[in-house]
Design a protein around this motif. Structure first.
Motif, PDB file in Angstrom:
ATOM      1  N   ASN A   1      24.622  59.254 114.248  1.00 23.31           N
ATOM      2  CA  ASN A   1      23.251  58.530 113.764  1.00 23.31           C
ATOM      3  C   ASN A   1      23.651  58.345 112.825  1.00 23.31           C
ATOM      4  O   ASN A   1      23.146  59.266 112.022  1.00 23.31           O
ATOM      5  N   CYS A   2      24.050  57.500 112.094  1.00 17.82           N
ATOM      6  CA  CYS A   2      24.062  57.520 110.800  1.00 17.82           C
ATOM      7  C   CYS A   2      23.793  56.389 110.080  1.00 17.82           C
ATOM      8  O   CYS A   2      24.168  55.185 110.149  1.00 17.82           O
ATOM      9  N   ARG A   3      23.147  56.426 108.856  1.00 16.25           N
ATOM     10  CA  ARG A   3      23.390  55.646 107.702  1.00 16.25           C
ATOM     11  C   ARG A   3      24.442  54.730 107.651  1.00 16.25           C
ATOM     12  O   ARG A   3      25.112  55.379 107.743  1.00 16.25           O
ATOM     13  N   PRO A   4      24.685  53.188 106.643  1.00 17.54           N
ATOM     14  CA  PRO A   4      25.301  53.052 106.258  1.00 17.54           C
ATOM     15  C   PRO A   4      25.898  53.277 105.341  1.00 17.54           C
ATOM     16  O   PRO A   4      25.363  53.735 104.537  1.00 17.54           O
ATOM     17  N   GLY A   5      27.238  53.697 105.726  1.00 23.42           N
ATOM     18  CA  GLY A   5      28.426  54.233 103.851  1.00 23.42           C
ATOM     19  C   GLY A   5      28.840  56.305 104.854  1.00 23.42           C
ATOM     20  O   GLY A   5      29.559  56.090 103.961  1.00 23.42           O
ATOM     21  N   PHE A   6      27.780  55.826 105.509  1.00 25.54           N
ATOM     22  CA  PHE A   6      28.414  57.700 105.850  1.00 25.54           C
ATOM     23  C   PHE A   6      29.675  57.213 106.785  1.00 25.54           C
ATOM     24  O   PHE A   6      30.143  56.983 107.784  1.00 25.54           O
ATOM     25  N   ASN A   7      30.450  58.190 106.288  1.00 28.54           N
ATOM     26  CA  ASN A   7      32.370  57.580 107.118  1.00 28.54           C
ATOM     27  C   ASN A   7      32.353  59.432 107.173  1.00 28.54           C
ATOM     28  O   ASN A   7      33.671  59.438 107.263  1.00 28.54           O
ATOM     29  N   ARG A   8      31.766  60.609 107.296  1.00 28.05           N
ATOM     30  CA  ARG A   8      32.685  61.249 107.396  1.00 28.05           C
ATOM     31  C   ARG A   8      32.052  62.056 108.684  1.00 28.05           C
ATOM     32  O   ARG A   8      32.010  63.513 109.071  1.00 28.05           O
ATOM     33  N   THR A   9      32.448  60.946 110.210  1.00 27.82           N
ATOM     34  CA  THR A   9      31.714  61.528 111.398  1.00 27.82           C
ATOM     35  C   THR A   9      32.634  62.939 111.437  1.00 27.82           C
ATOM     36  O   THR A   9      31.957  63.500 112.811  1.00 27.82           O
ATOM     37  N   PRO A  10      33.833  62.836 111.451  1.00 22.99           N
ATOM     38  CA  PRO A  10      35.004  63.652 112.476  1.00 22.99           C
ATOM     39  C   PRO A  10      34.367  65.218 111.278  1.00 22.99           C
ATOM     40  O   PRO A  10      34.247  65.949 112.146  1.00 22.99           O
ATOM     41  N   ALA A  11      33.611  65.321 110.396  1.00 21.53           N
ATOM     42  CA  ALA A  11      33.270  67.181 110.220  1.00 21.53           C
ATOM     43  C   ALA A  11      31.378  67.466 110.285  1.00 21.53           C
ATOM     44  O   ALA A  11      32.128  68.382 110.981  1.00 21.53           O
ATOM     45  N   VAL A  12      31.570  65.862 110.947  1.00 18.35           N
ATOM     46  CA  VAL A  12      29.882  66.279 111.358  1.00 18.35           C
ATOM     47  C   VAL A  12      30.525  66.466 113.073  1.00 18.35           C
ATOM     48  O   VAL A  12      30.186  67.948 113.977  1.00 18.35           O
ATOM     49  N   ILE A  13      30.997  65.821 113.469  1.00 17.06           N
ATOM     50  CA  ILE A  13      31.709  66.380 115.327  1.00 17.06           C
ATOM     51  C   ILE A  13      32.375  68.028 115.485  1.00 17.06           C
ATOM     52  O   ILE A  13      32.745  68.512 116.228  1.00 17.06           O
ATOM     53  N   ASP A  14      32.645  68.056 114.313  1.00 19.69           N
ATOM     54  CA  ASP A  14      33.946  69.022 114.552  1.00 19.69           C
ATOM     55  C   ASP A  14      32.593  70.549 115.054  1.00 19.69           C
ATOM     56  O   ASP A  14      32.734  71.616 115.199  1.00 19.69           O
TER      57      ASP A  14
ATOM     58  N   THR B   1      16.811  65.335 115.049  1.00 17.14           N
ATOM     59  CA  THR B   1      16.693  63.316 115.375  1.00 17.14           C
ATOM     60  C   THR B   1      16.762  63.274 114.052  1.00 17.14           C
ATOM     61  O   THR B   1      16.277  63.938 113.364  1.00 17.14           O
ATOM     62  N   GLY B   2      17.358  62.421 113.754  1.00 13.70           N
ATOM     63  CA  GLY B   2      17.577  61.109 112.390  1.00 13.70           C
ATOM     64  C   GLY B   2      18.719  60.951 112.129  1.00 13.70           C
ATOM     65  O   GLY B   2      19.901  61.032 112.659  1.00 13.70           O
ATOM     66  N   LYS B   3      18.798  60.145 111.226  1.00 18.76           N
ATOM     67  CA  LYS B   3      20.345  59.682 110.642  1.00 18.76           C
ATOM     68  C   LYS B   3      20.773  60.873 109.579  1.00 18.76           C
ATOM     69  O   LYS B   3      19.897  60.674 108.567  1.00 18.76           O
ATOM     70  N   VAL B   4      22.097  60.667 109.793  1.00 10.48           N
ATOM     71  CA  VAL B   4      22.673  61.127 108.729  1.00 10.48           C
ATOM     72  C   VAL B   4      23.527  60.748 107.507  1.00 10.48           C
ATOM     73  O   VAL B   4      23.782  59.345 108.120  1.00 10.48           O
ATOM     74  N   GLY B   5      23.079  60.764 106.259  1.00  9.67           N
ATOM     75  CA  GLY B   5      23.722  60.181 104.897  1.00  9.67           C
ATOM     76  C   GLY B   5      23.361  59.776 104.060  1.00  9.67           C
ATOM     77  O   GLY B   5      21.379  60.345 104.544  1.00  9.67           O
ATOM     78  N   ASP B   6      22.754  59.355 103.280  1.00 10.40           N
ATOM     79  CA  ASP B   6      22.281  59.435 101.948  1.00 10.40           C
ATOM     80  C   ASP B   6      20.374  59.321 102.201  1.00 10.40           C
ATOM     81  O   ASP B   6      19.927  58.230 102.811  1.00 10.40           O
TER      82      ASP B   6
END
Length: 154
Positions: free
Chosen positions: A99-112, A50-55
């Motif tokens: 599930n990410c914090r504002p500004g996190f834009n590396r979602t493709p690398a996560v779903i990889d 669980t939790g948000k990805v990013g800063d």
């Protein structure tokens, strides 16, 4: 391809598929297509990532591993529906939500994390079209949710 042999070769044991979190089914077959409901990351001990990805939240590597765990859930649900993963012809589409914090834009690398697993297990049949998007919230605060459309032999 003998997918069960490939899983053994890779040292991967599929988990028990997690049940639905609402009034829906994990998989629906329509002709030669299987539509897999959104699945989440379940650790071997049964807990959710669980939790948000990013800063200040989850780091991208942890989120990528969560996507891999989600891929295991997709394969487990698919095997439960089909009885034999050898029937898989092609993963046609993945829709990955992070599930990410504002500004996190590396979602493709996560779903990889999920895409790489599917290609590792299914070969070229595991590579399909894909979307990877960021979300403000996901159910139960899970780190990722991924759904799939898979073509199978009848």
């Amino acid at each position: 391809m003998d997918v069960d042999a490939r899983l053994r070769e890779l040292g991967i044991e599929l988990p028990a598929p997690m049940g639905p979190g609402g009034n829906y089914v994990p998989a629906m077959v329509a002709g030669d297509l299987v539509f897999l409901s959104g699945m989440g990351p379940v650790r071997p001990d049964g807990s959710l990532v669980t939790g948000k990805v990013g800063d200040g939240g989850l780091d991208p590597d942890t989120a990528r591993e969560a996507a891999r765990l989600t891929g295991l859930q997709l394969l487990a649900a698919l095997r439960a529906e089909l009885g034999d993963l050898g029937r898989v012809r092609q993963v046609l589409k993945l829709f990955g939500m992070v599930n990410c914090r504002p500004g996190f834009n590396r979602t493709p690398a996560v779903i990889d994390g999920c895409s790489d697993l599917l290609a590792e297990v299914l070969g070229d049949a595991g590579r399909g079209a894909r979307s990877a998007v960021g979300m403000a919230e996901l159910p139960f605060d899970i780190a990722v949710e991924i759904e799939a459309v898979v073509q199978v032999a009848s």
